[in-house]
Design a protein around this motif. Structure first.
Motif, mmCIF file in Angstrom:
data_model
loop_
_atom_site.group_PDB
_atom_site.id
_atom_site.type_symbol
_atom_site.label_atom_id
_atom_site.label_comp_id
_atom_site.label_asym_id
_atom_site.label_seq_id
_atom_site.Cartn_x
_atom_site.Cartn_y
_atom_site.Cartn_z
ATOM 1 N N GLN A 742 0.804 -1.215 0.000
ATOM 2 C CA GLN A 742 0.000 0.000 0.000
ATOM 3 C C GLN A 742 0.839 1.267 0.000
ATOM 4 O O GLN A 742 0.378 2.317 -0.437
ATOM 5 N N LEU A 743 2.067 1.156 0.441
ATOM 6 C CA LEU A 743 2.923 2.344 0.489
ATOM 7 C C LEU A 743 3.333 2.735 -0.928
ATOM 8 O O LEU A 743 3.814 1.914 -1.700
ATOM 9 N N GLY A 744 3.152 4.012 -1.232
ATOM 10 C CA GLY A 744 3.600 4.528 -2.517
ATOM 11 C C GLY A 744 2.669 4.238 -3.669
ATOM 12 O O GLY A 744 3.038 4.487 -4.825
ATOM 13 N N ARG A 745 1.483 3.687 -3.423
ATOM 14 C CA ARG A 745 0.542 3.395 -4.508
ATOM 15 C C ARG A 745 -0.602 4.403 -4.483
ATOM 16 O O ARG A 745 -1.027 4.872 -3.422
ATOM 17 N N ASP A 746 -1.082 4.738 -5.660
ATOM 18 C CA ASP A 746 -2.227 5.636 -5.739
ATOM 19 C C ASP A 746 -3.480 4.906 -5.287
ATOM 20 O O ASP A 746 -3.517 3.677 -5.209
ATOM 21 N N PHE A 750 -4.286 0.760 -5.629
ATOM 22 C CA PHE A 750 -4.334 0.039 -4.357
ATOM 23 C C PHE A 750 -5.711 -0.579 -4.140
ATOM 24 O O PHE A 750 -5.822 -1.718 -3.676
ATOM 25 N N THR A 751 -6.759 0.181 -4.491
ATOM 26 C CA THR A 751 -8.118 -0.341 -4.331
ATOM 27 C C THR A 751 -8.320 -1.588 -5.177
ATOM 28 O O THR A 751 -8.919 -2.573 -4.742
ATOM 29 N N VAL A 752 -7.813 -1.548 -6.424
ATOM 30 C CA VAL A 752 -7.960 -2.709 -7.311
ATOM 31 C C VAL A 752 -7.256 -3.928 -6.731
ATOM 32 O O VAL A 752 -7.816 -5.036 -6.694
ATOM 33 N N GLN A 753 -6.025 -3.752 -6.282
ATOM 34 C CA GLN A 753 -5.281 -4.885 -5.710
ATOM 35 C C GLN A 753 -5.960 -5.413 -4.454
ATOM 36 O O GLN A 753 -6.032 -6.630 -4.234
ATOM 37 N N LEU A 754 -6.451 -4.509 -3.646
ATOM 38 C CA LEU A 754 -7.107 -4.946 -2.412
ATOM 39 C C LEU A 754 -8.379 -5.725 -2.741
ATOM 40 O O LEU A 754 -8.692 -6.732 -2.088
ATOM 41 N N CYS A 755 -9.102 -5.277 -3.755
ATOM 42 C CA CYS A 755 -10.312 -6.006 -4.156
ATOM 43 C C CYS A 755 -9.969 -7.395 -4.670
ATOM 44 O O CYS A 755 -10.683 -8.381 -4.386
ATOM 45 N N TYR A 856 -17.874 11.241 -5.299
ATOM 46 C CA TYR A 856 -16.761 10.400 -4.822
ATOM 47 C C TYR A 856 -17.208 8.945 -4.711
ATOM 48 O O TYR A 856 -16.500 8.011 -5.122
ATOM 49 N N LEU A 857 -18.409 8.736 -4.172
ATOM 50 C CA LEU A 857 -18.916 7.367 -4.026
ATOM 51 C C LEU A 857 -19.179 6.716 -5.378
ATOM 52 O O LEU A 857 -18.952 5.516 -5.558
ATOM 53 N N ASP A 858 -19.655 7.521 -6.348
ATOM 54 C CA ASP A 858 -19.882 6.966 -7.687
ATOM 55 C C ASP A 858 -18.580 6.469 -8.304
ATOM 56 O O ASP A 858 -18.526 5.369 -8.888
ATOM 57 N N ASN A 859 -17.545 7.259 -8.200
ATOM 58 C CA ASN A 859 -16.250 6.852 -8.771
ATOM 59 C C ASN A 859 -15.712 5.606 -8.079
ATOM 60 O O ASN A 859 -15.170 4.705 -8.719
ATOM 61 N N THR A 860 -15.875 5.588 -6.772
ATOM 62 C CA THR A 860 -15.405 4.403 -6.025
ATOM 63 C C THR A 860 -16.223 3.169 -6.387
ATOM 64 O O THR A 860 -15.683 2.059 -6.529
ATOM 65 N N MET A 861 -17.535 3.368 -6.573
ATOM 66 C CA MET A 861 -18.408 2.238 -6.896
ATOM 67 C C MET A 861 -18.044 1.615 -8.238
ATOM 68 O O MET A 861 -18.119 0.387 -8.415
ATOM 69 N N VAL A 862 -17.648 2.439 -9.209
ATOM 70 C CA VAL A 862 -17.244 1.911 -10.508
ATOM 71 C C VAL A 862 -16.075 0.942 -10.348
ATOM 72 O O VAL A 862 -16.052 -0.159 -10.923
ATOM 73 N N ILE A 863 -15.092 1.333 -9.566
ATOM 74 C CA ILE A 863 -13.921 0.467 -9.335
ATOM 75 C C ILE A 863 -14.340 -0.810 -8.615
ATOM 76 O O ILE A 863 -13.929 -1.927 -8.980
#
Length: 1147
Positions: A742-746, A750-755, A856-863
């Motif tokens: 998670q360090l140094g990642r946008d 990071f969200t994609v990898q965590l998912c 913000y929630l819409d953009n996050t929901m797309v990912i």
């Protein structure tokens, strides 16, 4: 007619005084065979043998009996016999026979390997020898469709037959068309030399009379000696018997007369009696025999193998009227042969030698696949053999036996087609006639059966080499051989000549068992499992067992069908039981050594040895599985029944190795995982690798199929524990990898990898959710229930489900840990947007205030929707929803007492978020969202938007609701009676007594009194609180005091209108202490129709009210009212409650 009868009587008298002439009646053709048949037509030369059989010829020859070679002297004599046969040929040859004498001589030269000079000498000797003497065998079988001569519509037919002396080719041509008759002709007799007078019809024979039939069956047989085989003729008359002493009886006696004179005159009278078919004399001579037809067969027109057919009856003259046919069997044979062998040996022995010599030559001439010869011989050979069999008068049965002896003997040194041998056996069986086989022929046939049987048993013993399954041609030959043996043991001939060999199937079983044991020893010698290290020995044992399994498979699918259909022997059962016992003995010894070594502390099971032990176990399991093809009685108590017990300790160590390998494999998979989705899935490579690893282990367990229920429970528990620990280990490793990355990642990457990591954990969790089915927990439970009862089943259920439950909790914990990482990343942005909503001025539209958060929630929901599986998406959305609710709650708590517009905006925000996360049914479930914190927040917002009076009313509603649920509290209870006088609008309250008041004084007692008042005060502004007297030093005071209150219908109709009873402890020097309180809604007493509101209200039963002591500050309404500093009513209400709470704290 009288003169004819007188003549017949005279003849009969002479016959009675005379000696017999030479004549003989032959027995039935089944005994001496009236016709000689050519050997069965054989197929063209072809072979079905394969290279595999040629490869194992040495096995066959080791089983073969090699007969002695014939001496040159015997060969010369046999050659003379063959030439004599050729020179003395008679009969009409079939098209397939060779007619050229020179061609036959040339062929015999090659067969006997004779030189020209030797041939000439032998031929000259044959030509100078006495010509063969021929005889004719005639079998009168039956007739059909004869002419009816009697008044009853039938006839009484009989036959009269004999040899008529034929005319030489030099006789006048005009006599050629003349009809034959049983008469003596001087012209012919004068041309023949004889030492005595010869009858015109030589040895005339007569059949029995068959009364009243047009289709007689005689089945009578006669033999006539022939002088001139090329010119004589067989003549047969059929007559209707009409008197007691007829021509039939006279002719029967005729051949018994010797030296009789004047017989020519007798036959002339016979001829006269039948002229014109008896039409001229039928009226005057009622007892004359009637003519029914005749047959004339020139001997030179008889085929080599004889006649065996129907002959049409002919008339004697154009005036004769005849009809019908007669079935005759006619054959020529030699009655005397001038050869050396014929004077010494029997015809059967000579023909056998001749056939043997020809077979050897013919087989040597086969150019293509000689090891599967079909027995086809050349036309010259067939010609010589047929003529010799005919001339030596061999019956079809004798010929069949000779062919069988020669071909079966020849087969033991050089293979012939088994279908030929089977056909020869069938021929013997079809022609079999026990009286015709006696003496040497019976002994020779018995010896041939015995030698062939021993030869076949030897081949059965070595069948895996001689008839390999890899060669379809070899299997076909083997099937034919077994059919031959099976057919042989059921033959009448075999049972007759081999009476002691009535249990041939036992000999076959013995051969099968011996062959199986020898084959197994050859496999042991090939692989040498006793050599090398322990690991090498195990590998070689695996090869041995695999070879045995392959052999058993062939036994079950191929050999067993052949044996059972042909000889009714269960090849598979006999072979498998013996093979299984041999394998079990060797493996048991080897595994005892292995287990003894592994039990030593210094010994550790290596991965390679573990795999080898598993392979050995699986090979034995496959071998044991073949027992399902055994009969039920044979499938019990086999040597491999408990073979799994040999591997128990090894399996435990092997499972540990599998677990260690799985952990290493999972660790490598996580290290190499780039957390990128694989193909169309939403999880990464490590999740695929983990589930693949689990699948392989599961498949291995399926292959083990441990039969012992207790052992299976232990192993399944061990496997389940391994799976669960490996899954948890994997989820922890993937979580740690995410934390490091998670360090140094946008935020987006990071969200994609965590998912993806979340999906990995979910993929493994779902896979392990199928463990009860995949590892057949239900089967284990049933097995334990059968062996240990219900307690065993319960033990399995608790142990296995407990493991799975704990694993699921651990995986969900790791999933929550990952989700927390995700929400922690989102927390700063969410706080900023919530703060924006909180600080937005009232002039800004609600949509504008909430818009940044929703964008913000819409953009996050797309990912999230692109990367998360459905289950994880629901978890993440639920976590975000709970996080937002808590953040809004915290914001409201920080901003109490503000304007109503503030709460309205957040109310709008919550509703917007609710619809967003519900996503029209594609997101979270509304019922689930509207629980927990949502209810608290919704109530908080609703209450904060209410005026103070409504909050106070809500406070009392909650008190009333709480009061209804109180039962047996530790703070005591009071007994009151309330009734309402509607006309007076007066509420009467009787406070009767109290009980179990808490002790608030140092002496362990209290000085209680009760304050009763109407609440809320803003509803009853004119009502004053009232109080009872103080009851000193008691916990169970009795008051019996009466109080009155004015209550209008408009007041008691409110749900929150109530009476409050506050119990206080009186103190002289300090503030009174709060002992408890209770409330009673006015609706219980004042509503019309209530017993308390009637005229009899005074007599109602008292009400018991349980006391409570809750801190008012714990209620949200209290905090809300306290925050409303500018509201006097709210502040006054809060002040009173705080006084009560303060007294509680001082206490």
């Amino acid at each position: 007619m009288t003169s004819l009868l007188d003549l017949k009587s005279s003849v009969l008298r002479q016959v009675q005084r005379s000696q017999s002439l030479r004549s003989r009646r032959e027995p039935s053709p089944s005994a001496s065979s009236p016709s000689t048949h050519c050997p069965d037509p054989l197929p063209l030369r072809f072979s079905i043998a394969g290279p595999a059989e040629a490869k194992h010829r040495h096995v066959v020859f080791s089983c073969a009996f090699i007969p002695d070679r014939i001496s040159r002297r015997e060969l010369d004599l046999l050659y003379e016999e063959a030439l004599y046969t050729v020179v003395n040929r008679v009969g009409v040859a079939s098209p397939e026979y060779v007619t050229s004498e020179e061609d036959l001589f040339a062929y015999l030269l090659k067969v006997f390997d004779m030189g020209e000079e030797e041939h000439d000498i032998t031929l000259q000797k044959v030509q100078q020898s006495k010509r063969a003497t021929f005889s004719l065998r005639v079998s009168v079988m039956k007739a059909k469709n004869l002419l009816a001569k009697d008044a009853n519509g039938y006839s009484d037919p009989y036959c009269m037959l004999g040899i008529l002396l034929g005319q030489s080719p030099r006789e006048p041509e005009e006599k050629k068309d003349r009809k034959f008759s049983f008469r003596k002709r001087k012209e012919k007799l004068e041309k023949r030399s004889s030492t005595k007078e010869v009858l015109a019809a030589r040895c005339i024979q007569v059949t029995e009379v068959k009364p009243e039939t047009l289709n007689p069956v005689w089945d009578e047989h006669f033999v006539f000696e022939i002088d001139d085989v090329h010119n004589d003729l067989l003549h047969l008359d059929i007559w209707d018997h009409d008197d007691d002493v007829s021509v039939a009886e006279a002719c029967k006696k005729l051949n018994e007369v010797s030296g009789l004179r004047g017989m020519g005159r007798y036959f002339k009278q016979i001829a006269k009696s039948v002229r014109s078919n008896g039409s001229a004399s039928s009226g005057s001579e009622e007892n004359a025999d009637d003519f029914l037809g005749c047959i004339n067969i020139p001997l030179h027109e008889i085929p080599v193998v004889g006649h065996d057919t129907w002959f049409k009856l002919e008339p004697r003259s154009s005036a004769s009227k005849v009809q019908g046919e007669c079935y005759l069997m006619v054959k020529l044979f030699t009655s005397q042969r001038d050869t050396s062998l014929s004077k010494r040996d029997s015809n059967v022995s000579i023909h056998k030698k001749l056939l043997t010599q020809i077979l050897e030559y013919e087989h040597d001439e086969v150019q293509r696949e000689p090891y599967n010869w079909n027995g086809q011989v050349s036309p010259p050979a067939c010609t010589v053999l047929t003529h010799h069999a005919v001339q030596t008068d061999l019956s079809p049965l004798q010929q069949a036996i000779i062919r069988w002896q020669c071909y079966s003997s020849h087969h033991r040194t050089q293979r012939v087609c088994y279908s030929l041998l089977l056909r020869l056996l069938r021929t013997i069986d079809a022609e079999w006639d026990p009286p015709a086989v006696r003496g040497d022929l019976e002994r020779q046939l018995s010896d041939s059966f015995r030698l062939y049987t021993e030869h076949c048993l030897c081949l059965m013993k070595n069948m895996r080499q001689v008839f390999p399954c890899t060669s379809p041609a070899a299997i076909t030959r083997y099937e034919l051989m077994l059919r031959g043996i099976g057919y042989m043991q059921n033959m009448r001939a075999f049972k007759t000549v081999c009476p002691l060999r009535n249990e041939l199937h036992l000999d076959i079983i013995t051969a099968v068992k011996k062959g199986t044991a020898e084959w197994y020893e050859s496999i042991i010698a090939q692989y040498k499992p006793e050599h090398g290290t322990m690991e090498e020995q195990l590998k070689r044992l695996v090869q041995v067992v695999d070879a045995v399994c392959a052999d058993v498979q062939r036994a079950q699918t191929i050999y067993n069908k052949l044996f059972y259909s042909a000889v009714k022997v269960d090849f598979f059962s006999n072979s498998y039981r013996q093979m299984e016992k041999l394998v079990a003995d060797d493996i048991n010894v080897a595994m005892e050594r292995v287990c003894g070594t592994l039990e030593q502390e210094s010994s550790r099971l290596t991965q390679t040895m573990g795999e080898t032990i598993f392979e050995l176990f699986m090979s034995l399991k496959i071998l044991k599985g073949f027992r399902e093809f055994l009969p039920l009685k044979d499938a019990k108590m086999l040597a491999l029944t408990g073979f799994h017990n040999w591997f128990k300790s090894s399996i435990h160590k092997w499972l540990q190795i599998v677990h260690e390998r799985s952990c290493d494999r999972i660790r490598r998979a996580v290290d190499m995982d780039k957390l990128e989705p694989v193909q169309e899935a939403k999880h990464s490579s490590s999740a695929v690798e983990v589930t693949e690893c689990f699948s392989q282990v599961r498949e291995i367990w399926f292959q083990l199929a441990w039969p012992d229920s207790a052992g299976a429970f232990i192993f399944v528990t061990r496997l389940t524990d391994n799976f669960c620990s490996e899954a948890v280990c994997y989820s922890e490793m993937i979580t740690r990898k995410i934390e490091r990355n998670q360090l140094g990642r946008d935020h987006k990457s990071f969200t994609v990898q965590l998912c993806i990591a979340l999906n990995n954990t979910e993929h493994v969790r779902v896979f392990l959710g199928h463990l009860p089915r995949d590892l057949d927990w239900q089967g284990v439970e049933q097995a334990m229930e059968e062996s240990c009862g219900a307690e065993g089943k319960e033990q399995v259920y608790k142990a296995l489900n407990g493991q799975l439950y704990n694993m699921d909790l651990d995986l969900q914990r790791e999933a929550k840990r990952l989700i927390t990482l995700l929400t922690d990343k989102m927390l700063p942005e969410l706080r900023r947007y919530i703060q924006h909503i909180s600080l937005s001025p009232d002039s800004i539209n609600n949509d504008d205030a909430v818009s940044p958060l929703m964008k913000y929630l819409d953009n996050t929901m797309v990912i999230l929707m692109e990367t998360l599986v459905k289950e994880n998406l629901a978890r993440v959305l639920q976590s975000m929803w709970e996080l937002l609710l808590q953040m809004i709650l915290d914001t409201i708590a920080e901003n109490r007492g503000v304007q109503v517009e503030f709460y309205n905006r957040f109310q709008y925000t919550v509703e917007t978020l609710l619809q967003f996360f519900h996503a029209k049914g594609d997101g979270l479930v509304l019922e689930d969202m509207k629980s927990g914190d949502y209810k608290v927040l919704d109530e908080e917002l609703r209450l904060n938007k209410c005026p103070s009076f409504e909050l106070i009313e809500q406070y009392f509603l909650e008190k009333i609701s709480q009061q209804r649920t109180l039962k047996h509290t530790r703070f005591g209870r009071i007994s009151v009676k309330c009734y309402y006088d509607a006309p007076e609008q007066r509420l009467t309250v009787e406070i009767l007594h109290a009980a179990d008041i808490i002790a608030l004084d140092a002496n362990g007692l209290s000085d209680p009194f009760i304050i009763v008042e109407l609440c809320p005060h803003h509803l009853f502004p004119m009502a004053k609180s009232q109080r009872t007297q103080v009851k000193l030093k008691t916990l169970h005071p009795v008051f019996d005091e009466l109080f009155h209150f004015h209550v209008s219908p408009e007041q008691y109709r409110h749900r929150f209108a109530c009476l409050t009873f506050t119990v206080m402890d009186y103190d002289w020097l300090s503030t009174n202490d709060f002992a408890g309180e209770a409330v009673a809604p006015l609706s219980d007493f004042c509503w019309p129709g209530r017993p308390n509101a009637s005229a009899a209200g005074k007599s109602v039963a008292p009400v018991i009210l349980h006391l409570s002591r809750n801190k008012p500050s714990e209620k949200p309404i209290m905090r809300m009212l306290d925050a409303r500093i500018a509201d006097k009513e709210a502040q006054e209400f809060v002040r009173r409650l705080k006084e009560i709470e303060k007294s509680m704290e001082e206490e």
